[in-house]
Motif scaffolding. Structure first.
Motif, mmCIF file in Angstrom:
data_model
loop_
_atom_site.group_PDB
_atom_site.id
_atom_site.type_symbol
_atom_site.label_atom_id
_atom_site.label_comp_id
_atom_site.label_asym_id
_atom_site.label_seq_id
_atom_site.Cartn_x
_atom_site.Cartn_y
_atom_site.Cartn_z
ATOM 1 N N UNK A 171 0.838 -1.206 0.000
ATOM 2 C CA UNK A 171 0.000 0.000 0.000
ATOM 3 C C UNK A 171 0.870 1.251 0.000
ATOM 4 N N UNK A 172 1.999 1.201 0.698
ATOM 5 C CA UNK A 172 2.904 2.356 0.771
ATOM 6 C C UNK A 172 3.531 2.680 -0.586
ATOM 7 N N UNK A 173 3.618 1.683 -1.471
ATOM 8 C CA UNK A 173 4.159 1.948 -2.809
ATOM 9 C C UNK A 173 3.047 2.154 -3.838
ATOM 10 N N UNK A 174 1.802 2.301 -3.361
ATOM 11 C CA UNK A 174 0.716 2.702 -4.228
ATOM 12 C C UNK A 174 -0.217 1.621 -4.728
ATOM 13 N N UNK A 175 -0.048 0.383 -4.300
ATOM 14 C CA UNK A 175 -0.975 -0.653 -4.751
ATOM 15 C C UNK A 175 -2.279 -0.549 -3.967
ATOM 16 N N UNK A 176 -3.384 -0.738 -4.683
ATOM 17 C CA UNK A 176 -4.704 -0.654 -4.060
ATOM 18 C C UNK A 176 -5.310 -2.041 -3.956
ATOM 19 N N UNK A 177 -5.898 -2.328 -2.816
ATOM 20 C CA UNK A 177 -6.441 -3.649 -2.532
ATOM 21 C C UNK A 177 -7.962 -3.657 -2.611
ATOM 22 N N UNK A 178 -8.505 -4.777 -3.075
ATOM 23 C CA UNK A 178 -9.951 -5.002 -3.049
ATOM 24 C C UNK A 178 -10.395 -5.390 -1.645
ATOM 25 N N UNK A 179 -9.513 -6.102 -0.930
ATOM 26 C CA UNK A 179 -9.817 -6.469 0.455
ATOM 27 C C UNK A 179 -8.524 -6.556 1.254
ATOM 28 N N UNK A 180 -8.589 -6.061 2.475
ATOM 29 C CA UNK A 180 -7.464 -6.137 3.402
ATOM 30 C C UNK A 180 -7.369 -7.561 3.946
ATOM 31 N N UNK A 181 -6.279 -7.886 4.612
ATOM 32 C CA UNK A 181 -6.131 -9.239 5.164
ATOM 33 C C UNK A 181 -7.265 -9.594 6.123
ATOM 34 N N UNK A 182 -7.860 -10.757 5.873
ATOM 35 C CA UNK A 182 -8.906 -11.280 6.750
ATOM 36 C C UNK A 182 -8.687 -12.780 6.923
ATOM 37 N N UNK A 183 -9.115 -13.282 8.068
ATOM 38 C CA UNK A 183 -9.051 -14.719 8.331
ATOM 39 C C UNK A 183 -10.245 -15.386 7.664
ATOM 40 N N UNK A 184 -9.968 -16.357 6.803
ATOM 41 C CA UNK A 184 -11.016 -17.066 6.079
ATOM 42 C C UNK A 184 -11.366 -18.369 6.793
ATOM 43 N N UNK A 185 -12.547 -18.886 6.499
ATOM 44 C CA UNK A 185 -13.009 -20.106 7.176
ATOM 45 C C UNK A 185 -12.170 -21.329 6.804
ATOM 46 N N UNK A 186 -11.426 -21.265 5.699
ATOM 47 C CA UNK A 186 -10.563 -22.383 5.302
ATOM 48 C C UNK A 186 -9.172 -22.262 5.932
ATOM 49 N N UNK A 187 -9.073 -21.398 6.950
ATOM 50 C CA UNK A 187 -7.888 -21.263 7.812
ATOM 51 C C UNK A 187 -6.704 -20.581 7.127
ATOM 52 N N UNK A 188 -6.984 -19.785 6.116
ATOM 53 C CA UNK A 188 -5.959 -18.956 5.491
ATOM 54 C C UNK A 188 -6.283 -17.513 5.813
ATOM 55 N N UNK A 189 -5.283 -16.689 5.891
ATOM 56 C CA UNK A 189 -5.460 -15.240 5.991
ATOM 57 C C UNK A 189 -5.191 -14.705 4.592
#
Length: 127
Positions: free
Chosen positions: A76-94
Motif C-alpha cells: 500500500x505504501x508503494x501505491x498498490x490498491x487492494x480489493x480487500x485487506x487481510x482477513x481470516x477465512x473459514x478455510x484457515x488462510x489469511x
C-alpha cells in the motif's frame, strides 16, 4: 512433478511488469509481448503475455507470504490498491486481494501448515 509457472494474459505488458515487480517478483525474461518473473523464495516462476483481455478474468493467482499484514502495508505504501485487506477465512488462510492492471485477480495469503495440511485433508494423500 513440480509446478513451474502460471501465465496470465495482460493488456499492457509495461504496466503489468511494474505491478508484479512492486509485488516483489524478480523480472528474469522480458520481450515486447512476454515477461517471466522468479519468485523471491523457492524456484517457482510466473509469466505474463500481452494479448486481448476479453471479459472478466477469473483465474486467481495466489502468492504466499509469511508476514502477510506487514507485506500488505508495504505494498500500500508503494501505491498498490487492494480489493480487500487481510482477513481470516473459514478455510484457515489469511487473505488479502487485489487486481493487476488488466484486472487479473491476485490473492496474497498466509496459510502456514494449513496450506498442505488442513484439518480436512484426505487421509493417505502425500504421505
Amino acid at each position: 512433478m513440480r509446478l513451474n509457472q502460471v501465465t496470465v494474459t495482460v493488456g499492457n505488458i509495461d504496466a503489468a511488469i511494474a505491478f508484479y515487480t512492486k509485488l516483489g517478483l524478480i523480472l528474469i525474461v522480458e520481450s515486447p509481448h512476454y515477461a517471466r518473473f522468479a519468485c523471491p523464495e523457492g524456484d517457482s516462476t510466473f509469466s505474463i503475455h500481452a494479448g486481448d483481455v476479453i471479459g472478466t478474468p477469473s483465474t486467481v493467482v495466489y502468492f504466499e507470504n509469511d508476514e502477510l499484514d506487514a507485506f500488505v502495508t508495504q505494498l500500500k505504501a508503494v501505491g498498490l490498491q487492494f480489493d480487500s485487506d487481510p482477513i481470516d477465512e473459514r478455510w484457515l488462510w489469511r487473505e488479502a486481494r487485489l487486481r493487476d492492471p488488466s484486472g487479473n485477480p491476485v490473492c496474497l495469503f498466509q496459510a502456514g501448515d494449513n496450506r498442505l495440511n488442513p484439518p480436512w485433508r484426505l487421509q493417505g494423500s502425500l504421505s
